[in-house]
Design an enzyme around this catalytic site. Sequence first.
Site, mmCIF file in Angstrom:
data_model
loop_
_atom_site.group_PDB
_atom_site.id
_atom_site.type_symbol
_atom_site.label_atom_id
_atom_site.label_comp_id
_atom_site.label_asym_id
_atom_site.label_seq_id
_atom_site.Cartn_x
_atom_site.Cartn_y
_atom_site.Cartn_z
ATOM 1 C CB CYS A 1 8.438 12.582 1.843
ATOM 2 S SG CYS A 1 9.915 12.793 2.863
ATOM 3 C CD GLU B 1 -2.969 -1.112 2.309
ATOM 4 O OE1 GLU B 1 -2.706 -0.421 3.306
ATOM 5 O OE2 GLU B 1 -3.986 -1.813 2.222
ATOM 6 C CB CYS C 1 11.720 14.974 -0.798
ATOM 7 S SG CYS C 1 11.170 13.266 -0.595
ATOM 8 C CD GLU D 1 -3.936 -5.977 2.631
ATOM 9 O OE1 GLU D 1 -4.681 -5.233 3.307
ATOM 10 O OE2 GLU D 1 -2.697 -5.929 2.681
ATOM 11 C CE1 TYR E 1 -11.107 -3.944 20.435
ATOM 12 C CE2 TYR E 1 -8.930 -2.940 20.538
ATOM 13 C CZ TYR E 1 -10.084 -3.379 21.171
ATOM 14 O OH TYR E 1 -10.209 -3.261 22.528
ATOM 15 C CG HIS E 2 -8.072 -6.062 10.562
ATOM 16 N ND1 HIS E 2 -8.468 -7.173 9.864
ATOM 17 C CD2 HIS E 2 -8.009 -5.054 9.660
ATOM 18 C CE1 HIS E 2 -8.633 -6.858 8.587
ATOM 19 N NE2 HIS E 2 -8.371 -5.585 8.442
HETATM 20 ZN ZN LIG Z 1 11.690 12.530 1.551
#
Ligand SMILES: [Zn+2]
Lengths: 668, 668, 668
Positions: free
Chosen positions: A151, A142, A156, A312, A362-363
């Site tokens: 970011c 994910e 970056c 999933e 809690y999953h």
């Molecule tokens: Zn970064």
Amino acid sequence: MTIGVCYFPEHWPRERWERDAEQMAEAGIEYVRLAEFSWAVLEPERGVYEFDWLDEAIATLADHGLKVVLCTPTATPPKWLVDRHPEILQADPDGTPRHFGSRRHYCFNSPVYRRETRRVVSEMADRYADEDAVVGWQTDNEFGCHRTVRCYCDDCAAAFSDWLRETYDDVDDLNEKWGTTFWSQRYDSFEAVDPPRPTPAEHHPSHLLDYRRFSSDSVVDYNRVHAEILRDRDDDWFVAHNFMGDFETLDAHAVADDLDLVTWDSYPTGFVQDRRAGAPSMDELRAGDPDQVGMNHDLYRGTNDAPFWVMEQQPGDVNWPPHCPQPGEGAMRLWAHHATAHGADAVLYFRWRRCRQGQEQYHAGLRKQDGSPDRGYRDAVAAASELADVDAAHVDAPVALLHDYDDWWAIDAQPHAPEFDYWEHARTYYRALRARGVQVDLVHPETDLSDYAAVVAPSLHLADDERAAHLREFVEDGGELLLGARSGVKTPSNQLHEELAPGPFADLAGVRVDQHESYPADVDLAVETDAGSRAVSVWSEWLVPDEDTETVATHTTDLAAGTPAVTRAPTDGGSVVYCGVWPGADLADELVSGVLSRAGVATTDRLPDGVRVNERDGLTWVSNFTSDPVAVDAPDDADFRVGESSLDGFDAAVVEAAASDLSVRRSP
Amino acid sequence: MTIGVCYFPEHWPRERWERDAEQMAEAGIEYVRLAEFSWAVLEPERGVYEFDWLDEAIATLADHGLKVVLCTPTATPPKWLVDRHPEILQADPDGTPRHFGSRRHYCFNSPVYRRETRRVVSEMADRYADEDAVVGWQTDNEFGCHRTVRCYCDDCAAAFSDWLRETYDDVDDLNEKWGTTFWSQRYDSFEAVDPPRPTPAEHHPSHLLDYRRFSSDSVVDYNRVHAEILRDRDDDWFVAHNFMGDFETLDAHAVADDLDLVTWDSYPTGFVQDRRAGAPSMDELRAGDPDQVGMNHDLYRGTNDAPFWVMEQQPGDVNWPPHCPQPGEGAMRLWAHHATAHGADAVLYFRWRRCRQGQEQYHAGLRKQDGSPDRGYRDAVAAASELADVDAAHVDAPVALLHDYDDWWAIDAQPHAPEFDYWEHARTYYRALRARGVQVDLVHPETDLSDYAAVVAPSLHLADDERAAHLREFVEDGGELLLGARSGVKTPSNQLHEELAPGPFADLAGVRVDQHESYPADVDLAVETDAGSRAVSVWSEWLVPDEDTETVATHTTDLAAGTPAVTRAPTDGGSVVYCGVWPGADLADELVSGVLSRAGVATTDRLPDGVRVNERDGLTWVSNFTSDPVAVDAPDDADFRVGESSLDGFDAAVVEAAASDLSVRRSP
Amino acid sequence: MTIGVCYFPEHWPRERWERDAEQMAEAGIEYVRLAEFSWAVLEPERGVYEFDWLDEAIATLADHGLKVVLCTPTATPPKWLVDRHPEILQADPDGTPRHFGSRRHYCFNSPVYRRETRRVVSEMADRYADEDAVVGWQTDNEFGCHRTVRCYCDDCAAAFSDWLRETYDDVDDLNEKWGTTFWSQRYDSFEAVDPPRPTPAEHHPSHLLDYRRFSSDSVVDYNRVHAEILRDRDDDWFVAHNFMGDFETLDAHAVADDLDLVTWDSYPTGFVQDRRAGAPSMDELRAGDPDQVGMNHDLYRGTNDAPFWVMEQQPGDVNWPPHCPQPGEGAMRLWAHHATAHGADAVLYFRWRRCRQGQEQYHAGLRKQDGSPDRGYRDAVAAASELADVDAAHVDAPVALLHDYDDWWAIDAQPHAPEFDYWEHARTYYRALRARGVQVDLVHPETDLSDYAAVVAPSLHLADDERAAHLREFVEDGGELLLGARSGVKTPSNQLHEELAPGPFADLAGVRVDQHESYPADVDLAVETDAGSRAVSVWSEWLVPDEDTETVATHTTDLAAGTPAVTRAPTDGGSVVYCGVWPGADLADELVSGVLSRAGVATTDRLPDGVRVNERDGLTWVSNFTSDPVAVDAPDDADFRVGESSLDGFDAAVVEAAASDLSVRRSP
Ligand SMILES: [Zn+2]
Ligand SMILES: [Mg+2]
Ligand SMILES: [Mg+2]
Ligand SMILES: [Mg+2]
Ligand SMILES: [Zn+2]
Ligand SMILES: [Zn+2]
């Protein structure tokens, strides 16, 4: 069509693994995903690898005929790596690091982290290159979850300057395309352009858009690091990634170019709570919104024009939405059918067994934490059994809905109304199509459109002549086009076109936008069509049709009363409807039905809310996301392959018939 | 009275400028504001100036008889300056810099930035000192916009210590006046006093108040840097600044001491959405709230007791409020009349043409981005033509409403109820006055009051004997005074007076406050007057009148029932009404009407909501901010200079008559 | 029983002190608290002490027979100390320091601050060790107020590693008990474990729980520094601390181990506004919620199983809640009676006189800022006079309500529904008990339970076999146990138990939780008991009773309909009710009444909302927190020691009778 499961053997004693594998096989499971988030177990100290547990887990599963999908473990860099190289951490816009202690704390542009990624992925790939049970890979997990696509760290900042250098001829080109004369925002060099950090007022929209493109591209590049190593080791296994639902910040079209298989993670009762406007109904708390889920199915199917997987699948109650009601009776089975109907070839439930540790206690899993079967287990067994008999080719959709992440990012940067959500707006059109039982591909605007009978483009916001020519070609070939509000407003660099909207599309659509306005969602707006008054909301454009353009709907709200709101321009081929409002469900149905009718696309009667039909390779699935029973009228000779013509609440059926030959109504 | 426009030639090709100038002249425009935000264009590298484009723009406009107002370009320091001197950036309370990428990112107390300001302003002033077309200057732009009056950087920390050193005799004096024994907050030296940075609990109110004073004074000083250079170069041009609406953090009274002309920026449909309690009605979304706008007109007129300008007038839909409906038909003309009626001598629309670049692409201009006329253009032409014939002297107001920024800052620091907004509370009284067609000056409490018949002081919160003596002199001279809740509570240093409120005003008002309380806005509170029950809200004081003081209203809500809520004390001159509640509209009307009647001020009947009359130099403007038509009853011989006695929605008329001789009603 | 006051002589001229002392003595005041927040006055420069003013203040009070409680002044380190040692400041999770300028800005783990604390406390203790008028001490003030229990500075990071080292055998033990395999969260060393700083996703719940334990323990340790010095100097004086109401982050049970006297600060009309779900009614704005206040009284009485003090009692209107209505007529007297009824031996009003300086100018005192008596003064005099005649031993409660801060912290870390507040949930049961006139001790689950007839455990979330055995012993001895939802879910380390909930309690309760779910508060849920339908909300468990377990209530809401919701398991001793829902008031009453009845605890009829009775040592207090009068039916021979059988609004009475012999109804 098949069923699978996500499994974390490292959370349980080895003594248990054999029984788990047996039970999976008994349940009809074919695929088992392993090793996600396992870096610290695979490499507890830098350079010290411990693969034996994974070897054993794979062997145990293989012994029971199960196929394994492995994950690169990079979504969770271990603490020893963070301690040694704190510079791999992401940073918030104000510079605050995103620390160790959860997941996804690494920067996609960190040279150190890319080096470490190459190292760990190579080790794993080498280890399992000759292992037959391993049929494919999921890269990371994910990408971008928890708002981590973007970011703002120093790595970056440097990478953004490089990205700009590759994107523009020179800095004058950037200044020109962005338009930096405004508020003295001119740059002397690419190095001078920073990430969008905290500023007194809002950021320059061209700056924002490019940072969003750059951020998405950074993930694309980072994913490619994985894909290249994995492919280099073994040509047979597939490379996949598991995308998320209703997810804005990452361009799935671009990532998919480096994938063999597109998959996504589907959590219907979470999505209705945390990524959709409006409070969910009780039925939606029990099973979700089929169009919200379906739109993601169709996006990820459309991405590579191929069957996809649900990597999933929600297995029961989950931990992350605000509230966690139990899914409806049978909902976990329904979701597997619904996904398959939309083109999934495999649906893997997340996870095998409820975890005792950490953030996801809690999953639910298919099994409870004590190992006993949970509600989802029974549904999964039913789905596995029913789908084992079903074999269906790729979905063949007559309609394309055009979607471009750049448009999403640009509108999100300047929504001009808090309620104007690009994806919600697109979903209005998607819903209208699905309520008529029509299959829809969500595709990028540059896709070859020649095989589609109709194209719906909810908001082609950024536009240039090339994009206009592409649509013109489609229409002149006889295609029917519906172009929605806020199309053709901006250049690809997020400057306003000098010509009035829809800019490059204006001649094709035979209309100009004289004015645009926005309203709070609770202000009642309406237009009038031949069929009567129709509610619209939030966004209103005042249209000036060309001479040959017909007015389809006219504003009836005070100041705009009498002004065209929707128009239709004939061409020598098909026609172009331009809709300058955010239509309510009735207007959307009216416009979409007209387009489909002119395009010769067969439809059902308008389906009840929450009930959908999907056709795939001669089979039609009926999915009931409501607690009320429904009845299906099918041709007399139609064979029900799964279920029957009377469906319970949260039930599904599969019938050999065209979708448009069915009609579905709530049982009395 | 005249019309102007804000123009950014640098955003458009030079080939276009000649046509722009022609069209401006045709439209009846007299003034053109230029060069705002232009630093990076004027000085693309440090020390390399490029003035030729501005020379040419000025010359082109001058050729068409247009007069030019130039702006110092300091609201947007270029990136090269920020890169060379990052220390000029402002900082948030937690130290986060306010980065480059929007505007207003510089600190008013930065020695470097003051030096750079002197340099660039001097260059511009030298360049145009002999240019006749340039008639005046705007310093910077909207000082303090985007919450930038208050900065927390190291330069500000040092400057604050200096400010304290100049304000107090010594640090013991500060400790005494603030009261730092509380919570061991004693300081050893001025250096030890920091800006109010993040703390576990709330800040000391005296500390907060002084930081607010210091911050405002920093802007005053910074503006003076501009004003002195500009005046030094040319005595003939005026020095102006464009203030904002309903703006708390900068003391406009103090800035205005260094200005020849006070101007402000008026955006009626934005203001009703983002700086007023309560959701706007549809009419308000179309034209704004005349009292919200009017109160700013009267503030900036009152600041230097002289005609003002609207330097930026909303030209159509704008980009920054939550929603952006189109203004009502004629609203842009209405606003120009309404401003003129309140004492504006010029109204400049912002901007000539919708900008294609950057943050304000969703902000209309008089012309669209393709150069064609927009809705506001037609209204501006009408206004220019109608106002060209109108010549009116300064507004002569019989009533003063006292306003002190220090009171605003002190109450904002300790509102004692989330709903207690100083400015909203003051507006309640302002509204009541304007609903009676009475002209009002918003002035500082130290203003000479001898020419006013009545004074309304909604909340003279900070008080000393000198201020009390000033009011006593007014009343003893026969003036009528209305003193509102929370008056006389604190010393000028924001300590509680030892005597009960209204402290220094208690003898004059003939009343003491026994208790004060606050309530949520949705709790119904009421008082009773001779005329019946009257709604009040949020704030309630229990009054103890002196023997000779009359009770005007009595609480009727449970615990306070029977206790005086409003009193009136006679003196040998006028009388003093003390109102210990936040009055509803009816009570406010009753109190204000009583004051006006005793003061001999002529009024209209109570005007319909959204309809206002303004008298200026023998002319009376009728302004209809509603979509309903209204009818004006005027004396038979009254000449309608603009419009007529029947007004459409969003219409204006000008009639030769006293305001109090008119009556206005909604057309049946 | 007696009355006192908090006094700050340093805020007023010395000339005034004599009169203040006189007036206190006249009012019937016995105790005066002094020197809170006085560090900068006691030690204006480091090492320069000025005790003379305090000497004189104590002497003045002692001359009038008043007893003095001194405070260590550490809640407000002076600026000179912060400037010399900025490292003593607390830090936010992102590292932002919590600066000087309010209070509580020091870190409990700062070695420098502990050294300075020892120094200043020793100086004070030495000074007054032989002063007879000084009877006791308050350590610091309201530890943890303004969210300061949890600090994230470097000193805390180091101390946390040490704490973990003392808590776990080795780091593998930590990894095992936390479960760090999840998301690769494994640690190599205790040093590697950071405080929970900003992360992309939520923190590991075991990490969070331990940081909360560590933070609370840090305060416990810091308090002990004070207590040891004070005890070392003088054995006679008591050591107390003033806790807060409804306060989550500090384990009062643990701090109390180092205290001779537990006290707390009671502000009823603030609490209903800022620490309770639901908008307060007008009566609650006037007097607060007796069960909200009472639950704190019973917590702090239960902490050391001894009479407590209210160290600060609301004296009138206060400054810190959102709104500040005047308390009801007599409310300040009512609160003193109500506190005494719950077991207080002294009630000290905060403060003597409204302060003119700093942050609390809007906080009333018993006297106004001009020295005249305020509303609270009259109430305090009445309470002092009435309570002087009352002498009562410790409250003897037949019911224990079990409360563990660890459970609160664990549930707060994973509430699984925004509405699931541990304390609100517990209060539902508390309210039901108090509505039956029953005395309740709030005690830690490890408390000796053998003297209680019934135990209510709203949520024993973290559980192990030892805790289960403790309860089993109670039940087998004949005790009646009510165990609420979410009990027995987690290990003490916040991992999920492998066995289904209620885990270690399952056998005792004779029930297993098949599923749990949560719902928005506005979803109507219900169960059915023998008595009919009963509303429940937010939390729902599907129960599977053992064979011998009886079903007390059954779900009636769609999916769960027919499933047991509440059960009762008989044992050879008492029985165990397990309630798997958040009960509405009626269900709570039904369950609690059943438990009390089986346990043989005498009760009243269900009392009207807002009216409560409390029995203490043969006397019963009737407290009316409503504005409506009430009538008390008492046995004919019962003597009213205070008041009579007809009570006004906000009135109190004391009668010699058992609570269960009274009945109370609203007067007609
Ligand atoms: Zn970064
Ligand atoms: Mg794209
Ligand atoms: Mg002032
Ligand atoms: Mg504990
Ligand atoms: Zn600064
Ligand atoms: Zn700390």
